[in-house]
Design a protein around this motif. Structure first.
Motif, PDB file in Angstrom:
ATOM      1  N   GLY A  47       0.824  -1.204   0.000  1.00 16.60           N
ATOM      2  CA  GLY A  47       0.000   0.000   0.000  1.00 16.60           C
ATOM      3  C   GLY A  47       0.858   1.253   0.000  1.00 16.60           C
ATOM      4  O   GLY A  47       2.075   1.197  -0.132  1.00 16.60           O
ATOM      5  N   VAL A  48       0.200   2.384   0.140  1.00 18.21           N
ATOM      6  CA  VAL A  48       0.915   3.662   0.122  1.00 18.21           C
ATOM      7  C   VAL A  48       1.362   4.009   1.538  1.00 18.21           C
ATOM      8  O   VAL A  48       0.752   3.610   2.516  1.00 18.21           O
ATOM      9  CB  VAL A  48       0.032   4.782  -0.455  1.00 18.21           C
ATOM     10  N   GLY A  49       2.425   4.787   1.608  1.00 15.52           N
ATOM     11  CA  GLY A  49       2.974   5.111   2.915  1.00 15.52           C
ATOM     12  C   GLY A  49       2.487   6.415   3.498  1.00 15.52           C
ATOM     13  O   GLY A  49       2.530   6.618   4.705  1.00 15.52           O
ATOM     14  N   SER A  50       1.986   7.308   2.671  1.00 18.54           N
ATOM     15  CA  SER A  50       1.592   8.619   3.180  1.00 18.54           C
ATOM     16  C   SER A  50       0.350   9.115   2.447  1.00 18.54           C
ATOM     17  O   SER A  50      -0.055   8.558   1.428  1.00 18.54           O
ATOM     18  CB  SER A  50       2.733   9.620   3.007  1.00 18.54           C
ATOM     19  N   PHE A  51      -0.218  10.184   2.980  1.00 18.85           N
ATOM     20  CA  PHE A  51      -1.391  10.784   2.362  1.00 18.85           C
ATOM     21  C   PHE A  51      -1.047  11.335   0.981  1.00 18.85           C
ATOM     22  O   PHE A  51      -1.806  11.169   0.032  1.00 18.85           O
ATOM     23  CB  PHE A  51      -1.944  11.906   3.259  1.00 18.85           C
ATOM     24  N   GLY A  52       0.108  11.963   0.856  1.00 15.86           N
ATOM     25  CA  GLY A  52       0.527  12.511  -0.430  1.00 15.86           C
ATOM     26  C   GLY A  52       0.711  11.432  -1.482  1.00 15.86           C
ATOM     27  O   GLY A  52       0.338  11.609  -2.642  1.00 15.86           O
ATOM     28  N   ALA A  53       1.280  10.315  -1.082  1.00 16.77           N
ATOM     29  CA  ALA A  53       1.442   9.201  -2.012  1.00 16.77           C
ATOM     30  C   ALA A  53       0.087   8.625  -2.411  1.00 16.77           C
ATOM     31  O   ALA A  53      -0.113   8.247  -3.565  1.00 16.77           O
ATOM     32  CB  ALA A  53       2.315   8.122  -1.382  1.00 16.77           C
ATOM     33  N   ALA A  54      -0.843   8.569  -1.481  1.00 17.20           N
ATOM     34  CA  ALA A  54      -2.190   8.070  -1.800  1.00 17.20           C
ATOM     35  C   ALA A  54      -2.872   8.973  -2.807  1.00 17.20           C
ATOM     36  O   ALA A  54      -3.516   8.504  -3.746  1.00 17.20           O
ATOM     37  CB  ALA A  54      -3.024   7.952  -0.530  1.00 17.20           C
ATOM     38  N   VAL A  55      -2.724  10.278  -2.622  1.00 13.79           N
ATOM     39  CA  VAL A  55      -3.332  11.223  -3.567  1.00 13.79           C
ATOM     40  C   VAL A  55      -2.691  11.076  -4.934  1.00 13.79           C
ATOM     41  O   VAL A  55      -3.381  10.977  -5.955  1.00 13.79           O
ATOM     42  CB  VAL A  55      -3.216  12.670  -3.048  1.00 13.79           C
ATOM     43  N   ALA A  56      -1.372  11.051  -4.992  1.00  9.57           N
ATOM     44  CA  ALA A  56      -0.665  11.020  -6.269  1.00  9.57           C
ATOM     45  C   ALA A  56      -0.797   9.687  -6.998  1.00  9.57           C
ATOM     46  O   ALA A  56      -0.902   9.664  -8.227  1.00  9.57           O
ATOM     47  CB  ALA A  56       0.815  11.336  -6.047  1.00  9.57           C
ATOM     48  N   LEU A  57      -0.781   8.582  -6.267  1.00 11.50           N
ATOM     49  CA  LEU A  57      -0.739   7.274  -6.913  1.00 11.50           C
ATOM     50  C   LEU A  57      -2.077   6.553  -6.977  1.00 11.50           C
ATOM     51  O   LEU A  57      -2.205   5.577  -7.713  1.00 11.50           O
ATOM     52  CB  LEU A  57       0.275   6.384  -6.193  1.00 11.50           C
ATOM     53  N   VAL A  58      -3.050   7.010  -6.203  1.00 14.44           N
ATOM     54  CA  VAL A  58      -4.353   6.335  -6.201  1.00 14.44           C
ATOM     55  C   VAL A  58      -5.459   7.284  -6.645  1.00 14.44           C
ATOM     56  O   VAL A  58      -6.173   7.020  -7.620  1.00 14.44           O
ATOM     57  CB  VAL A  58      -4.668   5.746  -4.802  1.00 14.44           C
ATOM     58  N   HIS A  59      -5.609   8.395  -5.947  1.00 17.54           N
ATOM     59  CA  HIS A  59      -6.778   9.243  -6.178  1.00 17.54           C
ATOM     60  C   HIS A  59      -6.702  10.057  -7.477  1.00 17.54           C
ATOM     61  O   HIS A  59      -7.711  10.183  -8.168  1.00 17.54           O
ATOM     62  CB  HIS A  59      -7.020  10.146  -4.974  1.00 17.54           C
ATOM     63  N   LEU A  60      -5.557  10.594  -7.830  1.00 13.95           N
ATOM     64  CA  LEU A  60      -5.462  11.339  -9.092  1.00 13.95           C
ATOM     65  C   LEU A  60      -5.644  10.432 -10.314  1.00 13.95           C
ATOM     66  O   LEU A  60      -6.379  10.799 -11.240  1.00 13.95           O
ATOM     67  CB  LEU A  60      -4.154  12.121  -9.167  1.00 13.95           C
ATOM     68  N   PRO A  61      -5.021   9.248 -10.351  1.00 15.44           N
ATOM     69  CA  PRO A  61      -5.336   8.349 -11.469  1.00 15.44           C
ATOM     70  C   PRO A  61      -6.807   7.912 -11.490  1.00 15.44           C
ATOM     71  O   PRO A  61      -7.399   7.777 -12.558  1.00 15.44           O
ATOM     72  CB  PRO A  61      -4.411   7.145 -11.238  1.00 15.44           C
ATOM     73  N   ASN A  62      -7.401   7.707 -10.311  1.00 12.30           N
ATOM     74  CA  ASN A  62      -8.832   7.388 -10.264  1.00 12.30           C
ATOM     75  C   ASN A  62      -9.669   8.542 -10.800  1.00 12.30           C
ATOM     76  O   ASN A  62     -10.673   8.325 -11.476  1.00 12.30           O
ATOM     77  CB  ASN A  62      -9.269   7.052  -8.845  1.00 12.30           C
ATOM     78  N   LEU A  63      -9.265   9.758 -10.490  1.00  8.34           N
ATOM     79  CA  LEU A  63      -9.970  10.937 -11.010  1.00  8.34           C
ATOM     80  C   LEU A  63      -9.956  10.928 -12.532  1.00  8.34           C
ATOM     81  O   LEU A  63     -10.982  11.169 -13.171  1.00  8.34           O
ATOM     82  CB  LEU A  63      -9.338  12.221 -10.463  1.00  8.34           C
ATOM     83  N   LEU A  64      -8.819  10.641 -13.120  1.00 15.66           N
ATOM     84  CA  LEU A  64      -8.716  10.579 -14.577  1.00 15.66           C
ATOM     85  C   LEU A  64      -9.620   9.494 -15.147  1.00 15.66           C
ATOM     86  O   LEU A  64     -10.301   9.716 -16.159  1.00 15.66           O
ATOM     87  CB  LEU A  64      -7.260  10.340 -14.988  1.00 15.66           C
ATOM     88  N   CYS A  65      -9.678   8.349 -14.502  1.00 19.17           N
ATOM     89  CA  CYS A  65     -10.548   7.260 -14.960  1.00 19.17           C
ATOM     90  C   CYS A  65     -12.018   7.660 -14.910  1.00 19.17           C
ATOM     91  O   CYS A  65     -12.779   7.400 -15.850  1.00 19.17           O
ATOM     92  CB  CYS A  65     -10.327   6.012 -14.112  1.00 19.17           C
ATOM     93  N   VAL A  66     -12.425   8.315 -13.841  1.00 19.48           N
ATOM     94  CA  VAL A  66     -13.821   8.746 -13.704  1.00 19.48           C
ATOM     95  C   VAL A  66     -14.158   9.828 -14.732  1.00 19.48           C
ATOM     96  O   VAL A  66     -15.225   9.807 -15.342  1.00 19.48           O
ATOM     97  CB  VAL A  66     -14.113   9.231 -12.267  1.00 19.48           C
ATOM     98  N   VAL A  67     -13.244  10.761 -14.944  1.00 20.68           N
ATOM     99  CA  VAL A  67     -13.461  11.810 -15.950  1.00 20.68           C
ATOM    100  C   VAL A  67     -13.643  11.185 -17.324  1.00 20.68           C
ATOM    101  O   VAL A  67     -14.577  11.534 -18.064  1.00 20.68           O
ATOM    102  CB  VAL A  67     -12.301  12.827 -15.956  1.00 20.68           C
TER     103      VAL A  67
END
Length: 129
Positions: free
Chosen positions: A34-54
């Motif tokens: 998994g990710v180690g920090s909140f910033g890594a979660a945003v950069a590696l999980v949530h931003l790519p998910n945002l692109l997929c949803v868009v």
């Protein structure tokens, strides 16, 4: 039939884009720990998910034909039903990670709302030009 076509396109785009995200970003960069920090979660999980949803929202909205596009509720259902259903499925299958008090649920819900809004905005911008 128009809603079903939009949903089918949304499902295909969401599945393909999420698969690419999992194989190209999440798998090699995050790994099973998994990710180690909140910033890594945003950069590696949530931003790519945002692109997929868009992309899924935009694709579903683009194939929704003209008579239904003029009814805002119908167009919203055509464009955003697939990402919303995917969010509900994810929450129901991963309730241990996505508890109501956890940041993961709120971040993924924010990604869903922002992604649907941006996808609809892109559709509106392309449709009117």
């Amino acid at each position: 039939m128009a809603l079903i076509r939009s949903w089918a396109v949304g499902i295909v785009v969401l599945v393909v884009s999420e698969y690419l995200q999992m194989t190209l970003v999440y798998g090699p960069l995050v790994g099973p720990a998994g990710v180690g920090s909140f910033g890594a979660a945003v950069a590696l999980v949530h931003l790519p998910n945002l692109l997929c949803v868009v992309l899924a929202t935009w694709a579903a909205a683009r194939v929704h034909p003209e008579p239904g596009r003029q009814v805002p509720v119908r167009h919203l259902a055509a464009a955003c039903a697939v990402p919303a259903a995917a969010q509900l499925l994810t929450v129901s299958l991963r309730w241990d990670v996505m508890s109501a008090t956890g940041a993961a649920l709120w971040m993924s819900t924010g990604v869903l709302l922002a992604g649907c809004a941006v996808g609809l905005l892109l559709d509106r911008l392309v449709w009117t030009s």
